[in-house]
Design a protein around this motif. Structure first.
Motif, PDB file in Angstrom:
ATOM      1  N   ALA A   1       0.830  -1.202   0.000  1.00 39.59           N
ATOM      2  CA  ALA A   1       0.000   0.000   0.000  1.00 39.59           C
ATOM      3  C   ALA A   1       0.866   1.254   0.000  1.00 39.59           C
ATOM      4  O   ALA A   1       0.667   2.168  -0.793  1.00 39.59           O
ATOM      5  CB  ALA A   1      -0.936  -0.016   1.212  1.00 39.59           C
TER       6      ALA A   1
ATOM      7  N   ALA B   1       1.391   4.113  -3.015  1.00 40.95           N
ATOM      8  CA  ALA B   1       1.153   5.539  -2.809  1.00 40.95           C
ATOM      9  C   ALA B   1       2.411   6.322  -3.170  1.00 40.95           C
ATOM     10  O   ALA B   1       2.356   7.329  -3.870  1.00 40.95           O
ATOM     11  CB  ALA B   1       0.752   5.795  -1.354  1.00 40.95           C
TER      12      ALA B   1
ATOM     13  N   ALA C   1       0.762   3.775   6.168  1.00 43.00           N
ATOM     14  CA  ALA C   1       0.651   2.460   5.522  1.00 43.00           C
ATOM     15  C   ALA C   1       1.411   1.451   6.353  1.00 43.00           C
ATOM     16  O   ALA C   1       2.251   0.717   5.848  1.00 43.00           O
ATOM     17  CB  ALA C   1       1.215   2.537   4.098  1.00 43.00           C
TER      18      ALA C   1
ATOM     19  N   GLY D   1      -3.637   2.721  -1.728  1.00 42.38           N
ATOM     20  CA  GLY D   1      -2.457   3.555  -1.915  1.00 42.38           C
ATOM     21  C   GLY D   1      -2.650   4.484  -3.090  1.00 42.38           C
ATOM     22  O   GLY D   1      -2.334   5.673  -3.040  1.00 42.38           O
TER      23      GLY D   1
END
Ligand SMILES: Cc1cc2nc3c(=O)[nH]c(=O)nc-3n(C[C@H](O)[C@H](O)[C@H](O)COP(=O)(O)OP(=O)(O)OC[C@H]3O[C@@H](n4cnc5c(N)ncnc54)[C@H](O)[C@@H]3O)c2cc1C
Ligand code: SF4
Ligand code: SF4
Ligand code: SF4
Ligand code: SF4
Ligand code: SF4
Ligand code: FES
Lengths: 359, 596, 162
Positions: B159, B163, B266, B490
């Motif tokens: 995740a 991102a 995350a 993400g």
């Protein structure tokens, strides 16, 4: 832990004079830079607080004055405000004033770092306006608040209690902190044992105080069981806000009751009058009193200054006696008892006041 | 002082919605509007079916033009359900959010009583109260803060990597802070993932399923010029707020101060430790968890002996009787969490099938309460497992006892309703998932709430442009979920953050506490009562007198608008916009009914 | 104090009001401070579920029970409200962590003050009502209404010069 020191009377000295000498010593030996202490005002008709750095001028001070000057705790607010020069101050105040000082220190209004709090045992004070009679040697009854005082002897946050109860000759300085101890040593006081007589006298004062307060609490609760009594007694209130103004723990810059919401503008006054039919002027007198009770009862030290300042002789102390201890007890709190106790509105415990919910 | 100007009386457009027939019958909106209409006092009341129709916006625009309205009061829906919709509607005609009031006539008035008169009286009080609210409100100057453009990502699982990758792709500087020495997180520890085959971040996948395209790859993230990797690092302190966070990051060697405009959390989650469930003999070498199974398989792969069958830990024997226990520490009131951990069924079914393929003669069974595969593709995957001979047994195993070198399972079979015992030589516990240790501390630092189950709550407002926090929680840090959804989280966060930060100035809308310097004595009680650390005391100097004084200041980016500070301050020196004394006192007066 | 009720016969209740004093068409007026996240939503749900309660209950939306100023509560009584209800999230569920605990302290103090001046503390009611507890919401209002009927009108309501 409390450590006791002796402060004997010199020849021909009375207790007042002995404390004056103590304060002089403190200034001369550089233990502190300045002193805040009650003094007789001009013509000996009143008691005011004096603030001095001059040992010589302490002659006018009245450490055991039978009346309480106004605004002692508030003076310390001013004297220790941020940016002030960090002078060391010995402040000699009544035990109730000291408890108010502690309350103010908790909320950043007084900086106790350079302050040594001294407090003589207090047998009660008379109304200021009656002080001249005391000075003339007449017997004048003490104020209501003093009759039901639970704290004739200063306790914890006070650095040095100046003991007379149970002390035969001279004075016993009971220190409650390192600062207090340093002060006593600094002025050359001799360490001594806390005598049984002293302990007993203090015990007794506490028991008597608790009893007197308890009786008054019961009487107040009965008296105000009926709303009409309260309203009737407030009827002559002129909303001068003296009670708020002199109260050490009613500390706002400007009371909530002066804001537009509670002190409406002309237009909304007319609106209000129309809706309610009529308005008492000035508005919100009862609102003021109830709000004040809710705001300050957690911090109220029962000094009675509010009632003493009231031009209409409204028995505020009686009103507060019915709820003061009860409210503080709910939070295991006692105004001025300890610097460690957080003001009740900023904290909470998960295990309290269950009866308040859904009841 | 911005924000403390009082609104003069405003021209108010009162719209009473004729929501449905019931509303019309009970309240007669039209006549109510007529009654409330009071142009002299700047109340322009309307009720018209167009308000509930498709060209509502045009109609409202016309009305606003006609009446020159500066505020809109909507009679009908509740603020809780329709507040943001109507605030958006109002913003189209240039009316700011704090001048929109909703009166929940539907939810809190028309059905409350059968007495029409009483309902109408009540409706009028509620409407008057709303009218008074806008008239007595404080016109809040919109706070604007400058937006730093860099972004911090905490946690380098799939995740966080996604991102970071997307944000860097948008041209942003990204700092990726990872507690361990390598990227990839949980997914990197799994030999295989299901129901698709190998959507794993190391990217050497023999399959060609589509999900792979969605999974970020460690090598790419590592080499991206705009991503700065801070491995073996952790966040120590967080200051500031959306648009301007100052973050202290520590690694064993150094400490860095990063300045970023937004933060992605995350940090994933951890697995339940079955050690506390003594009845399952978790200490036994042949009672293993998912990750231990992974290690057995991994060993096999690493040594490049794929032909070599799996062996059990205790004595190296090839197991003949493998049992998976689902929901260990999930959906359990006493251990782990009462929530479902969402991926264990999918994963166990996959592993079971693979084991069955690997050891065709072995019994492979899954003990489950019910199969939960919240994943597209799961059902087919489940059928395949059944076809390959995996046994599915419904019931919760209550005890595992070592027995003569093997293990004895006791459980109640739900399908036949009887207690059963059964022998196994390898037991795999499908352990549940719990919040990563340290989550509460991190949430505290970031000033974001925790959900009941200890995960960081997902709190960002519906419209990312109204975001005031700049903190986005993605992947398993927000609760268990599969890889595909973690990755998507993400990606979404990256898009939202990009949209928020792209405006170089961020407007902070909504209710925020403000201090009236003139009234504040600097007592600090509000500071104590703010759970979010939004209020601090500041020492100032009066420029004219040189006098020093202390006042409270609010960091609008950290304030959540709860109003607790206000109720704590005796002299109302601090107040919540939208809930000022003027407004509340007026409302109380109207609600209390006056005197009889 | 022109129309003080001094001298009238009073029974049981602390604030001197009795149900018997009530004018015929009197229905207790209740001011409700409802937390946005729980009780206010619970009230919404109660309406949608068509649960009925007294129409004399007037809701005021607040962000948290912990934001209800003691001055507002007192104001309501001085403006003639017969009862004040504060609805907050269940302990542990406050949207802002613990505002409801702080509210509980304030309510405790106000109740003491009320009792200390002779206003029946039962006129102030704090209750935890979650967003889904529409039934509890309606029931709380109705039970409170019942209590207030027994207590009679707020004695401050007839005082004009307060
Ligand atoms: C046994 C098991 C089997 C699974 N099987 C499947 C499956 O078959 N199919 C599927 O789709 N999904 C499966 N999942 C779920 C999948 O693994 C997750 O959805 C995914 O890995 C979550 O990625 P993430 O980035 O959110 O968290 P993680 O992968 O957990 O990454 C979090 C990262 O943050 C780091 N971190 C934690 N705290 C901090 C901190 N304070 N500071 C800095 N760094 C920190 C950690 O070290 C870690 O690297 C399975 C999960 C488990 C546990
Ligand atoms: S009554 Fe309350 S608001 Fe007024 S000065 Fe005292 S503490 Fe402040
Ligand atoms: S309320 Fe009155 S008795 Fe209490 S602290 Fe203030 S002045 Fe003293
Ligand atoms: S001092 Fe006395 S008269 Fe003045 S406001 Fe207080 S109670 Fe009223
Ligand atoms: S805003 Fe109020 S509570 Fe906060 S420091 Fe100022 S006076 Fe004290
Ligand atoms: S409104 Fe709430 S979050 Fe904002 S400063 Fe006040 S106490 Fe803190
Ligand atoms: S948010 Fe509901 S009580 Fe605090």
């Amino acid at each position: 832990m409390a450590i006791a020191f002796k402060w004997d009377l010199a020849k021909g000295e009375d207790r007042d004079e002995a404390v004056r000498r103590l304060l002089r010593e403190a200034l001369e030996k550089g233990v502190v830079d300045a002193v805040l202490v009650p003094a007789e005002g001009p013509a000996r008709t009143g008691i005011v607080n004096m603030f001095t750095t001059d040992p010589g001028s302490l002659d006018a001070s009245a450490p055991f004055a039978k009346a309480m000057a106004q605004f002692g705790p508030q003076d310390l607010v001013r004297l220790t405000e941020p940016g002030g020069s960090p002078i060391r101050i010995a402040a000699l105040l009544k035990p109730c004033e000291c408890r108010a000082v502690a309350e103010l220190a908790k909320i950043n209004q007084i900086d106790l770092e350079h302050v040594v709090l001294l407090s003589p045992d207090c047998e009660g004070t008379v109304e200021l306006k009656e002080y001249s009679m005391v000075a003339d040697g007449q017997a004048v009854p003490v104020r209501n608040a003093c009759k039901i005082c639970r704290f004739h002897v200063a306790r914890d946050p006070v650095d040095v209690a100046i003991g007379t109860f149970g002390v035969k000759d001279g004075l016993m300085l009971v220190t409650n902190s390192d600062e207090g101890q340093a002060f006593a040593e600094g002025i050359g006081a001799k360490a001594t044992e806390l005598t049984d007589a002293r302990k007993k006298a203090v015990e007794e004062a506490i028991v008597k105080g608790e009893e007197a307060y308890g009786d008054q609490e019961a009487r107040s609760r009965e008296k105000y069981a009926d709303l009409d009594t309260f309203l009737a007694e407030l009827s002559p209130c002129i909303k001068c806000m003296n009670c708020q103004n002199v109260c050490p723990v009613c500390y706002c810059k400007e009371c909530l009751l002066y804001t537009d919401a509670f002190n409406p503008t002309a237009g909304s006054l007319a609106d209000k009058a129309k809706r309610r039919g009529t308005l008492r002027m000035p508005v919100e007198t009862v609102q003021f009193h109830l709000t004040r009770m809710a705001h300050v009862m957690t911090a109220c030290v029962m000094c009675g200054q509010c009632q003493s300042a009231c031009p209409s002789d409204i028995p505020l102390v009686e009103m507060y006696a019915g709820i003061n201890r009860r409210i503080q007890d709910q939070f295991d709190y006692e105004a001025g008892r300890s610097m460690e106790e957080e003001p009740p509105f900023t904290c909470f415990s998960e295990h309290e006041n269950f009866e308040v919910v859904g009841d | 002082m911005p924000g403390l100007r009082k609104v003069d009386r405003l021209k108010k457009l009162l719209l009473i919605l004729p929501c449905d027939e019931e509303m019309e019958g009970l309240l007669d909106p039209e006549s109510l509007a007529e009654e409330m209409n009071d142009p002299e006092n700047w109340v322009f009341a309307r009720s018209d079916p167009r308000l509930c129709g498709p060209d509502r916006s045009d109609y409202i625009a016309d009305l606003v033009k006609e009446t020159e309205a500066q505020a809109i009061i909507v009679g009908g829906p509740s603020d809780r359900t329709h507040g943001s919709v109507w605030r958006q509607e109002a913003s189209l005609v240039g009316i700011p959010p704090d001048r929109v009031e909703l009166v929940p006539l539907v939810q809190q008035c028309i059905y409350v009583t059968d007495e029409k008169d009483a309902a109408r009286r009540r409706a009028k009080i509620m409407i008057e109260s709303a009218l008074a609210r806008v008239d007595t409100g404080i016109d809040r100057a919109v706070e604007r803060v400058k937006a730093m453009q860099a972004v911090l990502v905490i946690g380098g699982g799939v995740a966080g990597m996604q991102a970071a990758w997307d944000l860097a792709d948008f041209g942003r500087q990204v700092y990726l802070v990872e507690r361990t020495g390598e990227l990839g997180g949980r997914a990197h520890q799994l030999s295989r993932t299901y129901p698709t085959q190998d959507c794993k971040p190391d990217g050497c996948c023999p399959q060609s399923c589509r999900d792979c395209q969605f999974t970020p790859r460690i090598d790419l993230v590592t080499s991206h010029p705009l991503i700065e990797l801070l491995l073996e690092s952790e966040v120590r302190s967080v200051k500031g707020g959306i648009g301007g966070y100052q973050i202290e990051v520590h690694s064993p060697e150094t400490s860095r101060l990063l300045e970023v405009g937004a933060i992605v959390v995350a940090t994933g989650n951890v697995m339940f430790d079955a050690g506390e469930m003594g009845e399952l003999s978790p200490w036994h070498p042949d009672v293993i968890s998912f990750l231990e199974l992974e290690k057995l398989i991994d060993w096999q792969r690493k040594e490049d002996r794929a032909w070599e069958p799996l062996r059990r830990p205790s004595d190296g024997k090839v197991p003949k009787n493998i049992h998976f226990l689902q929901c260990v520490g999930s959906r359990d009131e006493h251990h782990g969490t009462i929530e479902c951990s969402l991926v264990c069924c999918t994963y166990a079914v996959g592993q079971a099938k693979d084991l069955k393929d690997m050891l065709p003669d072995a019994t492979v069974a899954i003990h489950y309460m019910d199969m939960r595969g919240p994943y597209r593709g799961f059902e087919r995957h489940y059928l395949e497992a059944q076809e390959s001979g995996v046994l599915f047994m419904r019931g919760r195993v209550v005890e595992i006892e070592p027995d003569n070198g093997n293990l004895m399972l006791s459980y109640e079979d739900i399908d036949i309703g009887e207690p059963v015992t059964m022998e196994a030589d390898l037991v795999v516990l499908s352990v549940g998932q719990l919040p990563t240790p340290g989550t509460a501390e991190l949430a505290q630092m970031l000033g974001v709430p925790l959900d009941d189950d200890g995960y960081i709550g997902e709190d960002n407002t519906t419209y990312s442009l109204w975001d005031r926090r700049g903190v986005y929680v993605v992947g398993c840090a927000a609760g268990p979920r599969g890889i595909r959804y973690s990755v998507r989280d993400g990606r979404e966060a990256a898009l939202s953050i990009d949209a928020v930060l792209r405006r170089t100035q961020i407007e902070l809308a909504d209710n925020i506490a403000e201090v009236d310097d003139e009234r504040c004595v600097g007592c600090g009680q509000c500071v104590e009562s703010c759970e979010y650390g939004a209020v601090t005391l500041e020492e100032r100097t009066d420029l004219q007198t040189g006098r020093k004084y202390r006042v409270a200041i609010v960091d609008p980016r950290r304030c959540w608008g709860c109003g607790n500070c206000h109720a704590t301050c005796p002299s109302t020196a601090i107040r919540l916009s939208g809930f000022s004394d003027d407004q509340l006192v007026r409302q109380v007066e109207l609600a209390s009914g006056g005197h009889r | 104090m022109a129309d003080s009720s001094k001298g009238k016969e009073k029974k049981k209740t602390t604030d001197g009001a009795t149900g018997g004093d009530a004018p015929k068409d009197w229905n207790p007026r209740i001011v409700g401070f409802l937390c946005n996240w729980c009780s206010y939503t619970g009230a919404d749900l109660a309406g949608v579920s068509r649960l009925q309660y007294t129409p004399e209950f007037i809701p005021i939306r607040v962000m948290c029970s912990g934001s209800v100023d003691v001055a507002y509560i007192l104001k309501a009584f001085l403006e003639g409200a017969d009862g004040v209800l504060i609805g907050g999230c269940h302990l542990g569920d406050c949207h802002y962590l613990n505002g409801n605990y702080k509210a509980r302290r304030r309510v405790a103090v106000v109740k003491e003050v009320m009792e200390g001046v002779g206003l029946d503390p039962r006129r102030l009611h704090l209750e935890w009502i979650s967003a889904s507890e529409s039934g509890k919401f309606a029931k709380t209002v109705s039970t409170f209404d019942e209590t207030l009927r027994q207590l009679g009108p707020n004695p401050l309501a007839k005082e004009r010069l307060l």
